[in-house]
Motif scaffolding. Structure first.
Motif, mmCIF file in Angstrom:
data_model
loop_
_atom_site.group_PDB
_atom_site.id
_atom_site.type_symbol
_atom_site.label_atom_id
_atom_site.label_comp_id
_atom_site.label_asym_id
_atom_site.label_seq_id
_atom_site.Cartn_x
_atom_site.Cartn_y
_atom_site.Cartn_z
ATOM 1 N N UNK A 285 0.830 -1.205 0.000
ATOM 2 C CA UNK A 285 0.000 0.000 0.000
ATOM 3 C C UNK A 285 0.868 1.260 0.000
ATOM 4 N N UNK A 286 1.887 1.270 0.856
ATOM 5 C CA UNK A 286 2.764 2.450 0.940
ATOM 6 C C UNK A 286 3.497 2.651 -0.385
ATOM 7 N N UNK A 287 4.041 1.561 -0.944
ATOM 8 C CA UNK A 287 4.808 1.710 -2.194
ATOM 9 C C UNK A 287 3.901 2.120 -3.356
ATOM 10 N N UNK A 288 2.652 1.632 -3.332
ATOM 11 C CA UNK A 288 1.704 2.036 -4.362
ATOM 12 C C UNK A 288 1.452 3.544 -4.292
ATOM 13 N N UNK B 200 2.670 9.170 -6.324
ATOM 14 C CA UNK B 200 3.384 10.455 -6.210
ATOM 15 C C UNK B 200 4.203 10.704 -7.471
ATOM 16 N N UNK B 201 4.987 9.693 -7.853
ATOM 17 C CA UNK B 201 5.892 9.863 -8.995
ATOM 18 C C UNK B 201 5.098 10.104 -10.278
ATOM 19 N N UNK B 202 4.016 9.328 -10.473
ATOM 20 C CA UNK B 202 3.192 9.494 -11.668
ATOM 21 C C UNK B 202 2.573 10.895 -11.685
ATOM 22 N N UNK B 203 2.129 11.360 -10.503
ATOM 23 C CA UNK B 203 1.530 12.693 -10.400
ATOM 24 C C UNK B 203 2.539 13.777 -10.755
ATOM 25 N N UNK B 204 3.767 13.610 -10.270
ATOM 26 C CA UNK B 204 4.811 14.592 -10.571
ATOM 27 C C UNK B 204 5.062 14.646 -12.077
ATOM 28 N N UNK B 205 5.079 13.478 -12.705
ATOM 29 C CA UNK B 205 5.277 13.442 -14.165
ATOM 30 C C UNK B 205 4.172 14.248 -14.859
ATOM 31 N N UNK B 206 2.912 14.036 -14.405
ATOM 32 C CA UNK B 206 1.798 14.753 -15.038
ATOM 33 C C UNK B 206 1.899 16.263 -14.806
ATOM 34 N N UNK B 207 2.322 16.632 -13.591
ATOM 35 C CA UNK B 207 2.415 18.059 -13.266
ATOM 36 C C UNK B 207 3.484 18.741 -14.112
ATOM 37 N N UNK B 208 4.644 18.084 -14.242
ATOM 38 C CA UNK B 208 5.726 18.671 -15.033
ATOM 39 C C UNK B 208 5.290 18.800 -16.500
ATOM 40 N N UNK B 209 4.643 17.753 -17.037
ATOM 41 C CA UNK B 209 4.185 17.798 -18.428
ATOM 42 C C UNK B 209 3.145 18.913 -18.609
ATOM 43 N N UNK B 210 2.235 19.050 -17.623
ATOM 44 C CA UNK B 210 1.211 20.093 -17.714
ATOM 45 C C UNK B 210 1.840 21.485 -17.634
ATOM 46 N N UNK B 211 2.858 21.625 -16.800
ATOM 47 C CA UNK B 211 3.523 22.928 -16.663
ATOM 48 C C UNK B 211 4.162 23.312 -17.993
ATOM 49 N N UNK B 212 4.749 22.329 -18.659
ATOM 50 C CA UNK B 212 5.409 22.597 -19.935
ATOM 51 C C UNK B 212 4.377 23.070 -20.967
ATOM 52 N N UNK B 213 3.116 22.581 -20.857
ATOM 53 C CA UNK B 213 2.048 23.031 -21.767
ATOM 54 C C UNK B 213 1.379 24.311 -21.280
ATOM 55 N N UNK B 214 1.884 24.816 -20.133
ATOM 56 C CA UNK B 214 1.302 26.012 -19.521
ATOM 57 C C UNK B 214 -0.161 25.788 -19.123
ATOM 58 N N UNK C 205 -3.355 14.846 -2.529
ATOM 59 C CA UNK C 205 -3.507 15.646 -1.317
ATOM 60 C C UNK C 205 -3.934 14.836 -0.110
ATOM 61 N N UNK C 206 -4.411 15.523 0.920
ATOM 62 C CA UNK C 206 -4.762 14.860 2.173
ATOM 63 C C UNK C 206 -5.855 13.806 2.001
ATOM 64 N N UNK C 207 -6.668 13.936 0.948
ATOM 65 C CA UNK C 207 -7.715 12.944 0.707
ATOM 66 C C UNK C 207 -7.094 11.555 0.578
ATOM 67 N N UNK C 208 -5.935 11.467 -0.095
ATOM 68 C CA UNK C 208 -5.255 10.182 -0.271
ATOM 69 C C UNK C 208 -4.718 9.677 1.070
ATOM 70 N N UNK C 209 -4.270 10.581 1.925
ATOM 71 C CA UNK C 209 -3.679 10.184 3.209
ATOM 72 C C UNK C 209 -4.706 9.510 4.106
ATOM 73 N N UNK C 210 -5.969 9.847 3.937
ATOM 74 C CA UNK C 210 -7.000 9.285 4.807
ATOM 75 C C UNK C 210 -7.329 7.833 4.463
ATOM 76 N N UNK C 211 -6.818 7.348 3.315
ATOM 77 C CA UNK C 211 -7.122 5.981 2.894
ATOM 78 C C UNK C 211 -6.212 4.950 3.561
#
Ligand code: HEC
Length: 162
Positions: free
Chosen positions: A53-56, A61-75, A88-94
């Motif tokens: 669960x923790x590693x998943x 996190x890593x996949x999200x960072x990839x999406x954020x960087x790609x989105x930033x590049x597209x402005x 965000x915190x919603x995920x932490x509650x699971x």
């Protein structure tokens, strides 16, 4: 027994109770279930399913960072918010019951702080649509990924060694 002796006995009982409470807090909130690894990192010992669960969560996190960087590049600030929000915190509650008490307090604090960072990134991306701000926030947050990885490792209690 005189009243004085009774008072002493009461205090002794209160003292023992306090010690027990402090001990329980140390065990279940502060220390977690840990050992020491050869490379100097602290090993957190989890059941195979908890480790999965923790590693998943980490891979998300890593996949999200990839999406954020790609989105930033597209402005594309809206896409940044969309990618950051589920981290965000919603995920932490699971987190399943029984897991938090095995994690050291510092680990939980760092983890929570990273989840809060992603909530912040999502909120600010929506509010001000400034991708450079998002990237700066992300860079700051990734320092916490680095810090935690330098400190901790996860092993499973049972099953084959990794
Ligand atoms: C509170 C501590 C902590 C934080 C914060 C943290 N990680 Fe991790 N992460 C770990 C630990 C511990 C492991 C397991 C490392 C090991 O056993 O060698 C791990 C493993 C990983 C893995 C490997 C997953 C796998 O399937 O093996 C990835 C990818 C990862 N983290 C990404 C991230 C990213 C990206 C961030 C920041 C957004 C992050 N982590 C934040 C503690 C943390």
């Amino acid at each position: 027994m005189s009243t004085n002796n009774n008072v002493l006995v009461y205090w002794a009982i209160i003292g023992l109770l306090l010690l027990t409470i402090v001990g329980l807090i140390l065990k279940f909130v502060v220390l977690g279930r840990t050992g020491n690894e050869v490379d100097g990192r602290v090993t957190i010992l989890l059941e195979p399913s908890e480790r999965a669960i923790v590693l998943n969560e980490m891979r998300q996190f890593l996949a999200g960072i990839q999406q954020i960087v790609a989105a930033a590049e597209r402005n594309d600030a809206a896409a940044i918010a969309k990618a950051a929000h589920p981290l965000g915190m919603a995920a932490a509650h699971a987190v399943p019951p029984g897991l938090p008490e095995k994690l050291p307090l510092e680990f939980k604090t760092l983890g929570r702080s990273v989840h809060q960072d992603f909530d912040r990134i999502a909120m600010d991306a929506e509010a001000v649509s400034d991708v450079r701000l998002s990237l700066r926030q992300l860079g700051e947050s990734i320092k916490k990924c680095v810090a935690c990885h330098a400190t901790y490792q996860i092993n499973q209690v049972t099953g084959a060694p990794r």
